[in-house]
Design a protein around this motif. Structure first.
Motif: not given
Length: 299
Positions: A161-165, A184-188
């Motif tokens: 998520s863009v919330d950083g989690y 902010p997370v862009t890919s997993i």
């Protein structure tokens, strides 16, 4: 040993405008792409031939996932809608609506009976593809900002998520595990053995995280990722980590050492937003804001 790769000289150029996603089918025989032009295109990456186009979305296509048997795929986009497609006929078989904003990411479970979708509305919705109901079977709403990426792995749903989690929902155990990345997370992307998850974020860093305890096992730097959603992946049975970049290059790192082993230029200086690695052979594809799809053959 350097990453052995060379570029095919014929890019795939049927999209008009930025291409947001590329994905192999499970055999690697075909590639699906989706872009700002609202089209989804099926390609043969070896012959560089367009096989079929799929048109239903009213706004840009943001993500695609292919079923285990390659008979269908799911797509999502700016029209807040999730479409389930029959590959052969080129028609949609189901349409799911319920998100309040654009849908950024989708995935199937193992037998394609469930679709997970993540949205700018900060919700993850689960949809039953076998039921005639239009209502989601479950709603995950722990995120505080946009869901940018997700993956279903067995009984787990991993979200970024863009919330950083990064959140791992274990549906079988009824548990939720949260790891704070801080950006902010862009890919997993889950590792082949399921023990680790590859996490890209807007601090120009990719992290290899231990799923069991949240420990960072390795980090990968050198690319530029400050503004755009850029997706990374594993390559060659998790020997390499591969990512696009805002500087127009595809980067490859050795997973164990974290060292950059190759920088590939193929999209001018435009943002490379997505890379995908062939499930069996040494080949990968990349796409970006220049509107092209580049096929990279390795030797």
């Amino acid at each position: 040993m350097p990453f052995p790769v060379y570029s095919r000289k014929v890019p795939l150029n049927e999209h008009v405008g930025p291409v947001h996603v590329v994905a192999y089918n499970t055999t690697g025989q075909y590639v699906l792409s989706g872009g700002q032009d609202r089209k989804i295109i099926l390609w043969n990456p070896n012959s560089s031939k367009l096989v079929k186009s799929y048109i239903a979305h009213g706004y840009e296509v943001l993500d695609i996932a292919v079923s285990y048997d390659n008979s269908k795929f799911v797509s999502c986009g700016g029209d807040r809608t999730i479409y389930l497609w029959d590959v052969t006929s080129g028609s949609t078989t189901r349409r799911f609506s319920g998100h309040m904003s654009r849908v950024n990411t989708v995935d199937f479970n193992a037998d394609a009976s469930v679709i997970a979708s993540g949205s700018y509305d900060a919700k993850v919705r689960l949809w039953d593809t076998k039921s005639s109901s239009q209502r989601p079977i479950q709603l995950l709403e722990e995120a505080k900002d946009s869901i940018s990426t997700l993956q279903i792995v067995g009984s787990q749903i991993i979200t970024g998520s863009v919330d950083g989690y990064v959140r791992v929902y274990d549906l079988r155990m009824g548990q939720l595990f949260e790891d704070l990345i801080g950006y902010p997370v862009t890919s997993i992307k889950d590792s082949t053995d399921g023990a680790c998850v590859l996490v890209s974020s807007l601090d120009s860093m990719i992290r290899l995280m231990d799923k069991s305890n949240g420990t960072m096992l390795q980090s990968f730097k050198g690319h530029l990722n400050k503004e755009y959603r850029i997706r990374s992946c594993f390559g060659d049975n998790d020997v390499y980590v591969i990512s696009g970049s805002e500087d127009g290059k595809v980067y490859a790192w050795d997973m164990l050492s974290g060292r950059v082993v190759h920088e590939l230029k193929g999209h001018g200086e435009k943002v490379i937003s997505c890379v995908a690695y062939h499930p069996k052979n040494p080949q990968m594809v990349s796409c970006g804001t220049d509107g092209s799809i580049q096929v990279w053959d390795c030797s």
